[in-house]
Design an enzyme around this catalytic site. Structure first.
Site, PDB file in Angstrom:
ATOM      1  N   THR A 172      -3.349 -16.878 -10.003  1.00 54.91           N
ATOM      2  CA  THR A 172      -2.956 -15.528  -9.920  1.00 54.91           C
ATOM      3  C   THR A 172      -2.440 -14.992  -8.263  1.00 54.91           C
ATOM      4  O   THR A 172      -2.726 -13.875  -8.221  1.00 54.91           O
ATOM      5  CB  THR A 172      -4.974 -15.529  -9.458  1.00 54.91           C
ATOM      6  OG1 THR A 172      -5.945 -15.871 -10.242  1.00 54.91           O
ATOM      7  CG2 THR A 172      -5.578 -14.513  -8.711  1.00 54.91           C
TER       8      THR A 172
ATOM      9  N   ILE B 172      -9.531 -11.836 -20.267  1.00 55.56           N
ATOM     10  CA  ILE B 172      -9.008 -11.753 -20.980  1.00 55.56           C
ATOM     11  C   ILE B 172      -9.056 -12.419 -22.790  1.00 55.56           C
ATOM     12  O   ILE B 172      -9.203 -11.732 -23.895  1.00 55.56           O
ATOM     13  CB  ILE B 172      -7.269 -11.876 -20.497  1.00 55.56           C
ATOM     14  CG1 ILE B 172      -6.637 -11.536 -19.309  1.00 55.56           C
ATOM     15  CG2 ILE B 172      -5.996 -11.582 -21.683  1.00 55.56           C
ATOM     16  CD1 ILE B 172      -6.858 -10.435 -19.086  1.00 55.56           C
TER      17      ILE B 172
ATOM     18  N   LYS C  96       1.012 -18.958 -21.564  1.00 55.90           N
ATOM     19  CA  LYS C  96      -0.662 -18.353 -22.026  1.00 55.90           C
ATOM     20  C   LYS C  96      -0.785 -19.616 -23.521  1.00 55.90           C
ATOM     21  O   LYS C  96      -0.060 -19.335 -24.462  1.00 55.90           O
ATOM     22  CB  LYS C  96      -0.527 -17.061 -22.238  1.00 55.90           C
ATOM     23  CG  LYS C  96      -1.667 -16.288 -22.689  1.00 55.90           C
ATOM     24  CD  LYS C  96      -2.399 -15.964 -22.311  1.00 55.90           C
ATOM     25  CE  LYS C  96      -3.431 -15.566 -22.311  1.00 55.90           C
ATOM     26  NZ  LYS C  96      -5.054 -15.392 -21.307  1.00 55.90           N
TER      27      LYS C  96
ATOM     28  N   ASN D 102      -9.310 -25.143 -14.847  1.00 51.20           N
ATOM     29  CA  ASN D 102      -9.644 -23.906 -15.005  1.00 51.20           C
ATOM     30  C   ASN D 102     -10.379 -22.516 -13.900  1.00 51.20           C
ATOM     31  O   ASN D 102     -10.743 -23.693 -13.310  1.00 51.20           O
ATOM     32  CB  ASN D 102      -9.752 -23.547 -16.716  1.00 51.20           C
ATOM     33  CG  ASN D 102      -9.480 -22.436 -17.325  1.00 51.20           C
ATOM     34  OD1 ASN D 102      -9.678 -21.892 -17.338  1.00 51.20           O
ATOM     35  ND2 ASN D 102      -8.863 -23.249 -19.245  1.00 51.20           N
TER      36      ASN D 102
ATOM     37  N   GLY E 181      -8.468 -17.644  -8.013  1.00 53.87           N
ATOM     38  CA  GLY E 181      -7.696 -17.128  -6.720  1.00 53.87           C
ATOM     39  C   GLY E 181      -8.146 -18.191  -5.183  1.00 53.87           C
ATOM     40  O   GLY E 181      -9.208 -18.888  -5.841  1.00 53.87           O
TER      41      GLY E 181
ATOM     42  N   GLY F 276      -6.384 -21.455  -7.386  1.00 52.05           N
ATOM     43  CA  GLY F 276      -6.483 -20.504  -5.747  1.00 52.05           C
ATOM     44  C   GLY F 276      -5.418 -21.150  -4.766  1.00 52.05           C
ATOM     45  O   GLY F 276      -5.585 -20.469  -3.549  1.00 52.05           O
TER      46      GLY F 276
ATOM     47  N   CYS G 226     -12.038 -24.392 -23.561  1.00 52.71           N
ATOM     48  CA  CYS G 226     -12.238 -22.856 -24.326  1.00 52.71           C
ATOM     49  C   CYS G 226     -13.349 -23.442 -25.745  1.00 52.71           C
ATOM     50  O   CYS G 226     -13.662 -24.589 -25.647  1.00 52.71           O
ATOM     51  CB  CYS G 226     -11.234 -22.647 -25.551  1.00 52.71           C
ATOM     52  SG  CYS G 226     -10.489 -24.294 -26.393  1.00 52.71           S
TER      53      CYS G 226
END
Ligand SMILES: Cc1cc2nc3c(=O)[nH]c(=O)nc-3n(C[C@H](O)[C@H](O)[C@H](O)COP(=O)(O)OP(=O)(O)OC[C@H]3O[C@@H](n4cnc5c(N)ncnc54)[C@H](O)[C@@H]3O)c2cc1C
Ligand SMILES: Cc1cc2nc3c(=O)[nH]c(=O)nc-3n(C[C@H](O)[C@H](O)[C@H](O)COP(=O)(O)O)c2cc1C
Ligand code: FES
Lengths: 281, 307
Positions: B263, B69, B43, B189, B214, B241, B127
């Site tokens: 995901t 998150i 992460k 991302n 996903g 995905g 980000c």
């Protein structure tokens, strides 16, 4: 001290992830359903308060994508069974409701940290609301088998929703039912009931789940009477394993608020450490 | 036997399947053997301590999810002290994902992360850039260039630049990252999205908007990889995905050398192992001896008319 951690699964991996066959899936009343799955031994090691992550199978008009967390309502290793009590609220639980005996679904678990039930306890008090009683029910046989007395306040909309028998599971426990319908579930009335129990027959610990109002009340009374308490929280999840950080709740640790994961550090937390109330969806 | 190994710059991976940042941690070791993965990507960490966003942080959509998150972070020192040792026993290289608010912070954090045990720096430049109105670094070529070149100067380790699909001009961003010295690109991302609860009229996520991931985003991610592969010569790591072995084949044909899985691991914790086995089975069935031979082999018979 926590409830003894289950031994590692024979595969060497402590969390099982296996297809399970549906043995039964019936309505308990108008709101709740009971699902019984045939589960391999590694999955049958769940302790009270732990949960499983269920992959609810897709149907043409209904395709849940992520898994849904469900507390284990009953574990019976001798029958190779794990059981759930659930309320149909959306896509995932709708698809659970369509399962019939013989269907297969993927189940991961047991997951999370359950209730701490010290064998030295003599009397425990349980306060459950709605489907929250599914989460707390496994504590009943666990405690009774160890000679711990159980007093329970069960709160529901109406007598039809109560599921007192599902909660007691033939154990000899003392149940005080309260209802929205007749106003007995109002916070003031429940407080009077709780004070009566705390004064007459002080429990060694209190366990609760499922309601903001009851949590706040029990936090207050727990502090006043000096009784330790635990609460099972719910939060939307993705991974269920502690990876994604979706499921955090604010928890007070040594004067600081930190985000802890309901799927890992929880779902069961020290009642006094839970900071703030919440809303779902 | 299929040779599953791939080369990402100077680094050889035993296979092309690795986790996506934010979708992996040592807890997966409770379900499968982490050593089977091509690499281990953690992460994103930031130099500043952060708590992350309000709950609810996840919402389900058809074939995917939205997450908000944010990047909760205990800081770089904590990562080096606590996280890096968790993976020391595994043979797969550790890829440390880093994120920061400014170019200078990116460089400092990267230097601090360049410790034994870390094999690659993945720069999450998707980000917000606090020096540019909160637009992500990878939204524009010049901020991409500034961030990646500063990160490159701060470390002897290979740097992978993770791009955002939210930019309008992925080729220009990919070229800027390559020019700045990126050793590889991670494409891509999450895509910014939102949902509203029609009962309460409230946005479903606590933070209103979030990142879509996903299978729902796979065609977009695949298209981005294909477009990047047209213009850069550094390796591309496809992401978005991926849930089956054949998805990996698709990404490799489009130009990816390796892939990341996010995901899908939330639906099946051991998804990466299944994907790896399906990839191997695909190659065996098709008589493909080296998985690397799939890279950029899509048979494109007509140049696409530009969009
Ligand atoms: C540890 C844990 C144990 C649980 N045990 C039980 C149980 O024993 N029996 C039972 O009936 N339910 C239980 N739940 C709640 C159950 O997971 C949700 O009702 C279910 O996920 C809803 O899925 P759905 O697709 O049917 O509804 P959705 O359409 O996804 O949601 C319907 C509503 O439920 C809310 N919701 C969705 N997921 C959760 C969640 N994980 N926690 C809280 N609210 C949620 C949504 O925000 C929405 O308002 C538990 C939840 C957790 C976290
Ligand atoms: C819950 C969650 C957290 C994420 N956190 C990060 C992160 O910290 N850093 C990052 O670069 N990408 C992060 N991502 C993006 C993923 O790494 C990946 O790029 C994206 O999810 C698309 O891949 P997928 O469709 O396979 O999930 C996150 C994604 C999800 C779903
Ligand atoms: S659901 Fe992913 S960390 Fe709890």
């Amino acid at each position: 001290m926590t409830v003894a951690q289950p031994p590692a699964a024979p595969t060497g991996f402590p969390v099982g992830n296996a297809p399970c066959v549906v043995r039964a899936n019936r309505a308990v009343n108008d709101r709740y359903r009971h699902l019984v799955l045939e589960a391999p031994p590694p999955l049958c090691r769940a302790t009270p308060g732990q949960f499983f992550h269920l992959l609810c199978p897709p149907f043409v008009d209904n395709e849940p994508y992520l898994r849904r967390p469900m507390s284990v309502y009953r574990v019976a290793p001798e029958e190779q069974a794990i059981e759930f009590l659930y309320n149909v609220v959306g896509a995932g639980t709708r698809s659970l409701a369509r399962l019939v005996a013989g269907d297969t679904m993927s189940v991961m678990g047991p997951l999370g940290t359950g209730f701490t039930i010290e064998p030295a306890y003599r009397h425990i008090l349980m306060v459950a609301r709605g489907v929250g009683l599914a989460t707390m029910a496994p504590v009943v046989p666990w405690a009774c088998r160890r000679g711990i007395r159980v007093t329970a306040i069960l709160s529901a909309r109406s007598p039809q929703d109560l599921m007192e028998r599902e909660f007691a599971q033939r154990e000899d426990i003392r149940v005080h039912p309260v209802f929205d319908q007749d106003g007995t579930s109002a916070v003031g009335r429940v407080e009077a009931l709780l004070r009566g129990i705390l004064d007459a027959d002080r429990p060694d610990a209190m366990f609760t789940c499922g309601s903001n109002r009851l949590m706040t009340l029990l936090q207050r009374l727990g502090t006043e009477y000096g009784v330790y308490g635990e609460i099972a929280l719910e939060q939307q999840m993705a991974c269920g394993l502690g990876v994604c950080l979706c499921c955090v709740r604010p928890i007070r640790v040594g004067g600081e608020i930190e985000h802890q994961r309901v799927c890992c550090e929880g779902p069961v937390f020290d009642l006094q450490q839970v900071a703030g109330t919440w809303r779902h969806g | 036997m299929v040779d599953l190994s791939v080369r990402v710059g100077a680094l050889t991976l035993k296979n092309p399947v690795m986790p996506a940042s934010g979708c992996f941690s040592h807890e997966f070791g409770q379900v499968f053997d982490l050593g089977r993965l091509g690499a281990l990507v953690t992460k994103s960490v930031t130099p500043k301590l952060r708590k992350g966003n309000p709950i609810p942080r996840v919402a389900e959509v058809s074939q995917g999810m939205l997450n908000s998150i944010g990047i909760p972070s205990k800081g770089i020192d904590h990562y080096v002290r606590e996280t890096v040792p968790l993976f020391a026993a595994h043979s797969s290289p550790l890829v440390a994902s880093v994120s920061a608010d400014t170019v200078a912070e990116f460089a400092q954090a990267t230097a601090a992360l360049s410790v034994p045990g870390v094999a690659v720096i993945e720069a999450n430049i998707s980000c917000p850039n606090l020096e540019a109105d909160g637009h992500a670094f990878a939204m524009l070529p010049d901020t991409t260039y500034a961030a990646v070149s500063a990160i490159k100067r701060a470390t002897p380790l290979p740097v992978w630049a993770k791009l955002t699909p939210n930019t309008g001009d992925i080729k220009a961003i990919a070229l800027a990252a390559e020019r700045a010295g990126a050793d590889a690109l991670v494409v891509a991302n999450t895509i910014l999205g939102m949902t509203i609860d029609v009962n309460s009229f409230r946005p479903t996520l606590g933070n209103v908007m979030g990142g879509l991931s996903g299978p729902a985003i796979k065609p977009i991610a695949l298209r981005l990889v294909f477009q990047c592969a047209e213009v850069v010569s550094i390796p591309i790591i496809g992401c978005g995905g991926i849930a089956r072995g054949e998805d990996v084949v698709e990404f490799m044909l489009a130009g990816a050398t390796a892939v990341q899985v996010g995901t899908a691991s939330f639906v099946h914790a051991d998804a990466m192992i299944r994907i790896l086995e399906e990839l191997q089975a695909f190659c065996e069935a098709r008589g493909i001896g080296r998985v690397a031979d799939l890279v950029h082999r899509a048979r494109v018979e007509h140049e696409p008319i530009e969009w």
